[in-house]
Design an enzyme around this catalytic site. Structure first.
Site, PDB file in Angstrom:
ATOM      1  N   ASP A  61      38.871  85.943 -73.224  1.00 15.49           N
ATOM      2  CA  ASP A  61      40.210  85.220 -73.622  1.00 15.49           C
ATOM      3  C   ASP A  61      40.456  84.194 -72.650  1.00 15.49           C
ATOM      4  OD1 ASP A  61      40.800  87.206 -75.695  1.00 15.49           O
ATOM      5  OD2 ASP A  61      41.731  88.449 -73.929  1.00 15.49           O
ATOM      6  N   GLU A  79      45.389  84.973 -84.227  1.00 16.45           N
ATOM      7  CA  GLU A  79      45.519  84.962 -82.679  1.00 16.45           C
ATOM      8  C   GLU A  79      45.087  83.838 -81.928  1.00 16.45           C
ATOM      9  OE1 GLU A  79      44.051  88.779 -81.497  1.00 16.45           O
ATOM     10  OE2 GLU A  79      42.073  88.098 -81.771  1.00 16.45           O
TER      11      GLU A  79
HETATM   12  O1  FUB Z   1      41.750  90.702 -75.348  1.00 17.36           O
HETATM   13  C1  FUB Z   1      42.690  91.448 -76.023  1.00 17.36           C
HETATM   14  C2  FUB Z   1      42.976  90.690 -77.269  1.00 17.36           C
HETATM   15  O2  FUB Z   1      41.611  90.346 -78.069  1.00 17.36           O
HETATM   16  C3  FUB Z   1      43.538  89.302 -77.124  1.00 17.36           C
HETATM   17  O3  FUB Z   1      44.931  89.012 -76.841  1.00 17.36           O
HETATM   18  C4  FUB Z   1      43.210  88.615 -78.327  1.00 17.36           C
HETATM   19  O4  FUB Z   1      43.289  87.218 -78.488  1.00 17.36           O
HETATM   20  C5  FUB Z   1      41.970  89.158 -78.521  1.00 17.36           C
HETATM   21  O5  FUB Z   1      40.694  88.408 -77.819  1.00 17.36           O
END
Ligand code: FUB
Length: 342
Positions: free
Chosen positions: A13, A244
């Site tokens: 991320d 996301e």
């Molecule tokens: O790293 C945890 C979660 O996985 C993140 O918040 C999302 O975007 C995904 O990458």
């Protein structure tokens, strides 16, 4: 295949920014766990953040070139947070020059909120505010300071384990986006579906000049339209709907909102002439990589544009043990973005 940028620990991320002429990277810090893989993301059980920096984005990526500034914030430093320090981001306050680290975590009731921690230098350390940002919810905060106006914004949201689908009904204020209307009936890997259902939108709020709270208008939907109809993207359009990993950047007078489609594993983008939209879907930026999640940031450094992202090459495919990578981005004459994928 592009080599991992960071190899001393597992990272994911990556949110990259240029501060003081140097690239700073704010990633999640993945760690080993016995928690079984599930669609709620419980196995992403991170407990602290490191900050990295470098002055060059071309390989080789040696430990000397990519500096690990060490731990800058831990769960136990944040009174309201119980677990799961997921994808963070950082911004420099346009008024006070301080550095603001935005991060999601589950609170003691198991609900994701977004917190802010403040530091005097881009590499921290950061001191967390004792409460989450009022009105914040869900995950993946991405900050954006408009280079032309100095206005700051926070984009956020994530489906399934990120709980965005839990805020579909209005709360006591009558507002769907005020973070007070968590509906546990939507918890888990579910989202709207079926004919006529529209996709859920990521959220955006302008930040108060103090960078620690939303402006009174609070969070709003960031609407993404299908170019062929001009209508909001359908919920069943899993190749294009927001899942996301929100990110915002501006090139010329165009705002680019990019994101992950989650279960279809694409990084895609949409464009607008306003930082709050509506946005129109523009295309794919990255095809699926090794691993379930995909998440990224985009930054200009020394007149070249760069895509930071992650995959699971370093762990040979373990979904929750990821590694940050970087590759160059190019724009065609119409402003469409593309990368040269392996
Ligand atoms: O790293 C945890 C979660 O996985 C993140 O918040 C999302 O975007 C995904 O990458």
């Amino acid at each position: 295949m592009t080599p991992p940028l960071i190899t001393n620990i597992y990272t994911a991320d990556p949110s990259a920014h240029v501060f003081n002429g140097r690239v700073y990277i704010y990633p999640s810090h993945d760690r080993e766990t016995d928690i079984a893989f599930n669609d709620n993301g419980d196995q992403y059980d991170m407990a602290d953040y490191h900050v990295f920096s470098t002055s060059s984005l071309d390989p080789p990526y040696t430990a000397d070139a990519v500096v690990d500034h060490g731990v800058v914030l831990r769960t136990e430093d944040v009174p309201w947070a119980a677990k799961q320090l997921w994808a963070p981001d950082a911004a420099q306050g346009p008024r006070d020059g301080k550095y603001y680290l935005y991060f999601p975590a589950r609170d003691h009731a198991g609900i994701f909120r977004i917190g802010v921690a403040v530091g005097d230098a881009p590499e921290g350390p950061f001191r967390a505010d004792p409460e989450p940002i009022p009105g914040s919810f869900s995950i993946d905060p991405a900050s954006f300071v408009d280079p032309d106006t100095g206005d700051a914004y926070l984009y956020f949201g994530g489906l399934w384990g990120g709980q965005l689908q839990c805020y579909q009904s209005a709360g006591e204020s009558g507002n769907k986006n005020d973070g007070r209307n968590f509906d546990a009936a939507w918890s888990g890997p579910q989202e709207p579906k079926g004919a006529g259902a529209k996709a859920l939108f990521p959220k955006v709020s302008k930040l108060d000049p103090n960078m620690r709270q939303f402006t009174p208008e609070g969070a709003q939907d960031l609407v993404i339209l299908a170019p062929e109809t001009g209508e909001p993207i359908d919920a069943d359009d899993h190749d294009r709907r927001f899942f996301e990993a929100a990110w915002m950047h501006k090139r010329g007078d165009t705002y680019y909102f990019s994101y992950s489609t989650g279960d279809t594993h694409y990084l895609v983008y949409a464009t607008s002439k306003s930082p709050t939209g509506p946005f129109t879907y523009g295309g794919r930026l990255l095809e699926p990589v090794l691993g379930w999640t995909t998440h990224h940031s985009i930054v200009e450094f020394e007149s070249r544009w760069w895509l930071f992202h992650h995959d699971c090459e370093l762990s040979k495919g373990v979904n929750h043990l990821r590694c940050v990578k970087v590759r160059e981005i190019f724009y065609d004459a119409d402003g469409k973005m593309f990368t040269k994928q392996d």
